[in-house]
Design an enzyme around this catalytic site. Structure first.
Site, short mmCIF file in Angstrom:
data_model
loop_
_atom_site.label_atom_id
_atom_site.label_comp_id
_atom_site.label_asym_id
_atom_site.label_seq_id
_atom_site.Cartn_x
_atom_site.Cartn_y
_atom_site.Cartn_z
N ASP A 55 0.77 -1.18 0.05
CA ASP A 55 0.02 -0.05 -0.17
C ASP A 55 0.95 1.38 -0.03
O ASP A 55 1.95 1.15 0.50
CB ASP A 55 -0.98 0.13 1.14
CG ASP A 55 -1.79 0.89 1.21
OD1 ASP A 55 -2.81 1.23 0.40
OD2 ASP A 55 -1.79 1.98 2.15
N GLU A 97 1.23 -0.18 -4.93
CA GLU A 97 0.32 0.82 -5.24
C GLU A 97 0.98 1.93 -5.46
O GLU A 97 1.36 2.58 -4.28
CB GLU A 97 -0.95 0.71 -4.25
CG GLU A 97 -1.87 1.67 -4.48
CD GLU A 97 -2.46 2.61 -3.57
OE1 GLU A 97 -3.47 3.31 -3.56
OE2 GLU A 97 -1.88 2.51 -2.32
#
Length: 567
Positions: free
Chosen positions: A248, A301
């Site tokens: 993330d 990401e």
């Protein structure tokens, strides 16, 4: 189980990537027949460390740990009579709930069967979970982690989560976990000021505090912090046999000035804004993950133009296997939000993604971030009346599935959920009683079926050899057409009509003569469309067009995608 000199050497060096095997709590066998648990924790600046729990009535000082005499900063000890199941202080929850039982969560074991049945029926290959690592605030969706080695107890025990993963594997499904090494909550019960000092985070808020998320940033320059994070990542691969980790907020790790104004950040030693320690950590993490688990993936990401995110480290890349294509997501949704009559003025927003499509190994995501915080649902972003909105959703998915790159669709999107996602509520399963919603679900099922059975749609996703425009310049009527190819076998022709105006006689150059079968049509009646199409297929004519000696004359339905293949 006790730490060895060899362990301590690697711990100090920052290469103790399986620290979870020695640090934390582990069942220990003592000299007597009495069992116990060995505890070890890194807290170099603490004046005292104790283990508290229900077994000692949460009293401090009853079971003290002892600092090692090797200046490692590790405290350790064994507590007799304590075993698995004792307490210490510390999105699957909104997929489906049990309303007749006070809207409770499904357990990991219940979810295993329900999820596997559902996604297998729809033809998906993997399930990606928002962070399941323990987190105290449910509203963070798991992105404010406190337990980096523990699946959340909301849905059951670690063994229950193992059952979930194993059952999905038995059904042929891979499991991807979101993993958050970019920041952590500033709560006292977590890692913040863990031993009374800024241990895991930088002391200077210009380096150690994330202003957008009100959380702390890891100090990647500390060897022990790198040990902790890498051990967490490998733990989920080693112990739970996870198939991929989606890392993330990688962009926030790469840039020292991420989310900051001038004067709010400290440059690196060369005066730049790159976080050199974070870059090196990500490279070493990916090297370790692929060395020990070559059949898994790490997915970044990453929302910027940082080069070579998904390229090997020996070529200068970060070493990830895949990267989310957030540019494609934002451009495509922005384009489709325009009224079709205005789309010709924004045509380049739709075609731009191919210019960089092969610079990375991309995933095309329609993620949870696009259906929260007032953005509404995917279908709510589509203009026009209800029929046009559903046609727009089918058009979006058809374009997405035939575009180069792997696909990720957030839950509820597969049946065009109308309301914005909310973590406290189940998905709107009841809407599947309505034909238009059920038609979108059937469309996604058939897209997955074709995608998995057709090498031209996936084999060369990351190579220019797998894609060729037929026509990307027909902006006046908002039509795009392209070919997808495999190393062998027939090509696939995809044509997208992005307005509600049918095009009854549209010519397309193609590389093969003969009959081209219409294998999918998003305007078919069974998907909720108007039923316009090409009666199963079209035969080429010896008329050159678009650089090809043969061409097809096809009927393009309104707001629809056609997929054709030569027989």
């Amino acid at each position: 189980m006790l730490l060895t000199e060899h362990d301590i050497y690697h711990f100090r060096e920052g290469t103790f990537f399986r620290a979870y095997e020695k640090l934390g709590a582990h069942a220990a066998t003592l000299g007597s027949s009495t069992g116990g648990t060995h505890f070890a924790v890194w807290a170099p600046n603490a004046s005292a460390v104790s283990v508290i729990g229900d077994f000692n009535h949460w009293q401090r000082g009853r079971h003290r740990l002892v600092a090692r005499n090797d200046s490692s900063g590790i405290w350790e000890g064994v507590v007799e009579g304590v075993g698995p199941g004792a307490l210490y202080e510390l999105h699957l929850g909104s997929w489906r709930r049990v309303p007749e039982e006070h809207n409770r969560f499904l357990s990991y074991r219940e979810l295993a069967h329900a999820v596997a049945d559902y996604v297998t029926d729809l033809g998906f290959t993997h399930v990606e979970l928002l962070p399941v690592m323990e987190h105290p605030f449910y509203g963070s969706w798991g992105y404010q982690v406190t337990g980096y080695f523990a699946p959340t107890a909301r849905y059951g025990t670690p063994q229950d989560f193992m059952y979930f993963v194993d059952y999905l594997h038995q059904r042929g499904l891979g499991v991807i976990l979101d993993w958050v090494p970019s920041h952590f909550p500033a709560d006292e019960h977590g890692l913040a000021r863990f031993d009374g000092t800024h241990l895991y985070e930088h002391a200077d808020p210009r380096q150690g505090f994330h202003p957008e998320w009100n959380s702390s940033i890891f100090n990647y320059g500390r060897a022990e912090v790198r040990n902790f994070l890498a051990s967490s990542a490998l733990f989920w691969l080693d112990t739970y046999h996870i198939d991929a980790l989606r890392v993330d907020a990688v962009a926030s790790m790469l840039y020292l000035d991420y989310g900051r104004q001038a004067g709010e950040w400290i440059p690196n030693r060369f005066g730049g804004h790159e976080n050199l320690e974070a870059v090196e950590f990500l490279k070493q993490l990916n090297l370790a993950a692929y060395r020990d688990h070559p059949d898994t993936q790490t997915i970044a990401e990453e929302s910027t133009a940082w080069p070579m995110v998904s390229r090997p480290t020996h070529l200068g890349g970060l070493g990830f296997g895949l990267k989310w294509n957030l540019g494609w997501m934002h451009d495509t949704l922005k384009y489709l939000q325009h009224d079709p009559i205005h789309r010709k003025y924004h045509h380049s927003r739709l075609t731009f993604s191919i210019w960089y499509a092969f610079s990375e190994n991309f995933v095309l995501p329609l993620s949870h971030d696009e259906v929260v915080h007032g953005k509404g649902s995917i279908i709510g972003r589509m203009p026009g009346d209800d029929w046009q909105r559903f046609a727009g959703v089918r058009l979006l998915y058809g374009y997405m599935w035939t575009h180069p790159g792997k696909k990720l669709l957030f839950m509820g999107g597969e049946f065009a959920q109308r309301r914005e996602w909310h973590h406290e509520e189940s998905l709107e399963w009841h809407v599947l009683q309505y034909p238009l919603h059920e038609g979108v679900q059937r469309w996604v099922r058939d897209l997955n079926r074709l995608y998995r059975a057709t090498p031209a749609l996936h084999e060369l996703d990351f190579s220019e050899a797998g894609f060729a425009w037929v026509d990307c310049a027909d902006a006046d009527i908002s039509v795009i057409s392209y070919l997808r190819m495999a190393s062998a076998g027939p090509p696939v022709l995809a044509v997208c009509n992005l307005t509600p105006v049918p095009r009854p006689d549209y010519r397309l150059g193609v590389p093969r003569a003969g009959r081209w079968r219409e294998v999918l049509n998003s305007d078919a009646l069974e998907y909720g469309g108007s039923g316009q199409g090409n009666l199963g297929g079209v035969v080429t004519e010896p008329v050159a067009d678009h650089g090809h000696p043969q061409s097809l004359r096809v009927r393009l339905p309104p707001l629809a995608v056609l997929v054709l293949m030569p027989e």
